[in-house]
Scaffold this motif. Structure first.
Motif, mmCIF file in Angstrom:
data_model
loop_
_atom_site.group_PDB
_atom_site.id
_atom_site.type_symbol
_atom_site.label_atom_id
_atom_site.label_comp_id
_atom_site.label_asym_id
_atom_site.label_seq_id
_atom_site.Cartn_x
_atom_site.Cartn_y
_atom_site.Cartn_z
ATOM 1 N N GLU A 13 25.316 48.343 30.785
ATOM 2 C CA GLU A 13 24.034 47.896 30.241
ATOM 3 C C GLU A 13 24.255 46.844 29.160
ATOM 4 O OE1 GLU A 13 20.330 49.843 28.074
ATOM 5 O OE2 GLU A 13 21.729 51.285 28.947
ATOM 6 N N PRO A 14 23.433 45.779 29.128
ATOM 7 C CA PRO A 14 23.592 44.778 28.066
ATOM 8 C C PRO A 14 23.294 45.395 26.704
ATOM 9 C CG PRO A 14 21.999 44.043 29.736
ATOM 10 C CD PRO A 14 22.335 45.462 30.047
ATOM 11 N N PRO A 15 24.047 45.010 25.668
ATOM 12 C CA PRO A 15 23.782 45.536 24.320
ATOM 13 C C PRO A 15 22.377 45.136 23.841
ATOM 14 C CG PRO A 15 25.912 44.426 24.410
ATOM 15 C CD PRO A 15 25.215 44.115 25.697
ATOM 16 N N PRO A 16 21.811 45.903 22.904
ATOM 17 C CA PRO A 16 20.495 45.549 22.359
ATOM 18 C C PRO A 16 20.573 44.273 21.533
ATOM 19 C CG PRO A 16 21.467 47.364 21.117
ATOM 20 C CD PRO A 16 22.374 47.119 22.290
ATOM 21 N N ALA A 17 19.427 43.611 21.341
ATOM 22 C CA ALA A 17 19.395 42.377 20.546
ATOM 23 C C ALA A 17 19.652 42.703 19.078
ATOM 24 C CB ALA A 17 18.046 41.690 20.697
ATOM 25 N N PRO A 18 20.537 41.929 18.429
ATOM 26 C CA PRO A 18 20.778 42.143 16.993
ATOM 27 C C PRO A 18 19.612 41.589 16.163
ATOM 28 C CG PRO A 18 22.141 40.345 17.805
ATOM 29 C CD PRO A 18 21.385 40.869 18.991
ATOM 30 N N GLU A 19 19.636 41.893 14.892
ATOM 31 C CA GLU A 19 18.617 41.360 13.978
ATOM 32 C C GLU A 19 18.723 39.827 13.963
ATOM 33 O OE1 GLU A 19 17.770 41.379 9.308
ATOM 34 O OE2 GLU A 19 18.869 43.151 10.030
ATOM 35 N N PRO A 20 17.580 39.127 14.028
ATOM 36 C CA PRO A 20 17.636 37.660 14.072
ATOM 37 C C PRO A 20 18.270 37.045 12.824
ATOM 38 C CG PRO A 20 15.435 38.461 14.626
ATOM 39 C CD PRO A 20 16.215 39.642 14.139
ATOM 40 N N LEU A 21 18.877 35.881 13.005
ATOM 41 C CA LEU A 21 19.416 35.116 11.880
ATOM 42 C C LEU A 21 18.280 34.310 11.252
ATOM 43 C CD1 LEU A 21 22.573 33.719 13.704
ATOM 44 C CD2 LEU A 21 22.588 35.487 11.914
ATOM 45 N N ALA A 22 18.348 34.097 9.937
ATOM 46 C CA ALA A 22 17.316 33.302 9.261
ATOM 47 C C ALA A 22 17.560 31.808 9.470
ATOM 48 C CB ALA A 22 17.304 33.633 7.779
ATOM 49 N N ASP A 226 31.869 33.112 24.339
ATOM 50 C CA ASP A 226 32.683 33.096 25.552
ATOM 51 C C ASP A 226 32.085 34.075 26.570
ATOM 52 O OD1 ASP A 226 34.689 32.060 27.164
ATOM 53 O OD2 ASP A 226 36.199 33.489 26.506
ATOM 54 N N GLY A 227 30.759 34.298 26.452
ATOM 55 C CA GLY A 227 30.088 35.222 27.363
ATOM 56 C C GLY A 227 30.320 34.827 28.810
ATOM 57 N N PRO A 228 30.468 35.788 29.678
ATOM 58 C CA PRO A 228 30.232 37.230 29.519
ATOM 59 C C PRO A 228 31.425 38.019 28.952
ATOM 60 C CG PRO A 228 30.843 36.788 31.798
ATOM 61 C CD PRO A 228 30.831 35.451 31.083
ATOM 62 N N PHE A 229 32.427 37.313 28.442
ATOM 63 C CA PHE A 229 33.651 37.997 27.985
ATOM 64 C C PHE A 229 33.607 38.261 26.480
ATOM 65 C CE2 PHE A 229 34.547 34.761 31.283
ATOM 66 C CZ PHE A 229 34.700 35.614 32.351
ATOM 67 N N LEU A 230 34.612 38.993 25.988
ATOM 68 C CA LEU A 230 34.886 39.144 24.551
ATOM 69 C C LEU A 230 33.707 39.639 23.722
ATOM 70 C CD1 LEU A 230 36.917 35.838 23.972
ATOM 71 C CD2 LEU A 230 37.815 38.117 24.472
ATOM 72 N N THR A 231 32.970 40.579 24.254
ATOM 73 C CA THR A 231 31.828 41.144 23.542
ATOM 74 C C THR A 231 32.285 41.777 22.220
ATOM 75 O OG1 THR A 231 31.025 41.676 25.733
ATOM 76 C CG2 THR A 231 29.784 42.598 23.886
ATOM 77 N N ARG A 236 32.126 46.314 22.895
ATOM 78 C CA ARG A 236 33.242 45.869 23.720
ATOM 79 C C ARG A 236 33.183 46.556 25.085
ATOM 80 N NH1 ARG A 236 39.519 45.578 21.590
ATOM 81 N NH2 ARG A 236 40.222 44.297 23.330
ATOM 82 N N GLY A 237 33.338 45.753 26.164
ATOM 83 C CA GLY A 237 33.291 46.309 27.513
ATOM 84 C C GLY A 237 31.939 46.093 28.168
ATOM 85 N N ARG A 238 30.930 45.783 27.361
ATOM 86 C CA ARG A 238 29.624 45.475 27.927
ATOM 87 C C ARG A 238 29.457 43.954 27.991
ATOM 88 N NH1 ARG A 238 26.099 49.884 24.609
ATOM 89 N NH2 ARG A 238 24.310 48.972 25.688
#
Ligand SMILES: [Zn+2]
Length: 279
Positions: A13-22, A226-231, A236-238
């Motif tokens: 499953e894709p990770p959830p969206a992080p908090e936005p940057l300002a 470097d998506g989809p790699f190096l999460t 890591r692994g998603r």
């Protein structure tokens, strides 16, 4: 209790969206063609967290051509074109492929030549002559077209620096997924080479990399998925994608003791200096 067929690998499953940057930043290196989501959705998800530009990186002639096309369609996308260092030794006709890269390099939405370089991890010694010849040819293409050079360097720091010195480096050079320690960071700083940090800065074992990040001058720093790699950790692994850049920028700011907004602003300025602005 689940009775899943073990032969069918579930798509993590894709990770959830992080908090936005300002303050917005770019993802300086991604492979949208290798990600599950379509381009428009990937760009929307990225923009929603402050990642308003992405550099789509080619690894062979078809992906380079595709990148050039989507960069022409989307203001938020810049393309780079190249034959990946692990790809070059496998090509039946390296010169013909290089000629196609050279042609794509002339396009206005193509802002860089990469990823090219040396990979001693995946390419066996017998493939290395072709790999180095391809790297030299890409350097020449970058200089002739006045485009940035995006370098893939895996277990080959010294030879990458040597070839750059022998050929004469282009004005703008980026070490994608910077993987060196403080020594390579010092060498890059000396030459004005940009260090693009990936999710690897969050990995437990990456202390030398974090040391490099601490001494890298602010004007020589980029960030990438470097998506989809190096999460990045803890995912890591998603699958990785441009919308996850905030995790890596926050980790980098913490490692360096930088103010997050200031770091983002300098990353943006560095991105424009290296890859330019939309047409
Ligand atoms: Zn890549």
């Amino acid at each position: 209790m689940s009775k899943r067929n073990p032969a069918v690998r579930p798509i993590p499953e894709p990770p959830p969206a992080p908090e936005p940057l300002a303050v917005p930043v770019l993802d300086s290196h991604t492979h949208l063609d290798l990600q599950e989501v379509d381009v428009a959705a990937a760009l929307t998800a990225a923009a929603a967290v402050g990642v308003t530009r992405v550099v789509q990186v080619g690894i062979d002639v078809p992906s380079s051509r595709w990148g050039a096309e989507i960069a022409a369609e989307h203001d938020a996308v810049f393309a780079t074109v190249a034959l990946h260092p692990n790809e070059a030794p496998r090509l039946a006709d390296l010169d013909a492929a290089l000629a196609e890269i050279d042609e794509l390099a002339a396009l206005p939405h193509v802002r860089g030549i990469g990823e090219t370089g040396l990979d001693y991890f995946r390419t066996e010694p017998e493939g290395r002559a072709a790999q180095e010849r391809s790297f030299r040819a890409h350097i020449e293409i970058a200089k002739r077209h006045g485009k940035a050079l995006v370098i893939h360097d895996r277990d080959a720091h010294d030879d990458v620096l040597r070839v750059l010195a022998e050929e004469g480096a282009p004005e703008r050079v980026v070490f994608h997924c910077f993987s060196g320690g403080p020594e390579l960071a010092k060498a890059c700083a000396e030459h004005g080479y940009v260090m693009s940090f990936a999710g690897t800065v969050t990995f437990k074992t990456a202390e030398p990399l974090r040391e490099a990040a601490r001494i890298a001058p602010a004007e020589l720093i980029l960030v990438e998925t470097d998506g989809p790699f190096l999460t990045p950790m803890p995912y890591r692994g998603r699958p990785n994608a441009p919308y996850l850049i905030p995790i890596t920028v926050r980790a980098l700011a913490e490692v360096r003791g930088d103010d997050l907004d200031t770091l983002c602003a300098s990353i943006w300025a560095n991105g424009e200096r290296i890859f330019g602005t939309p047409l």
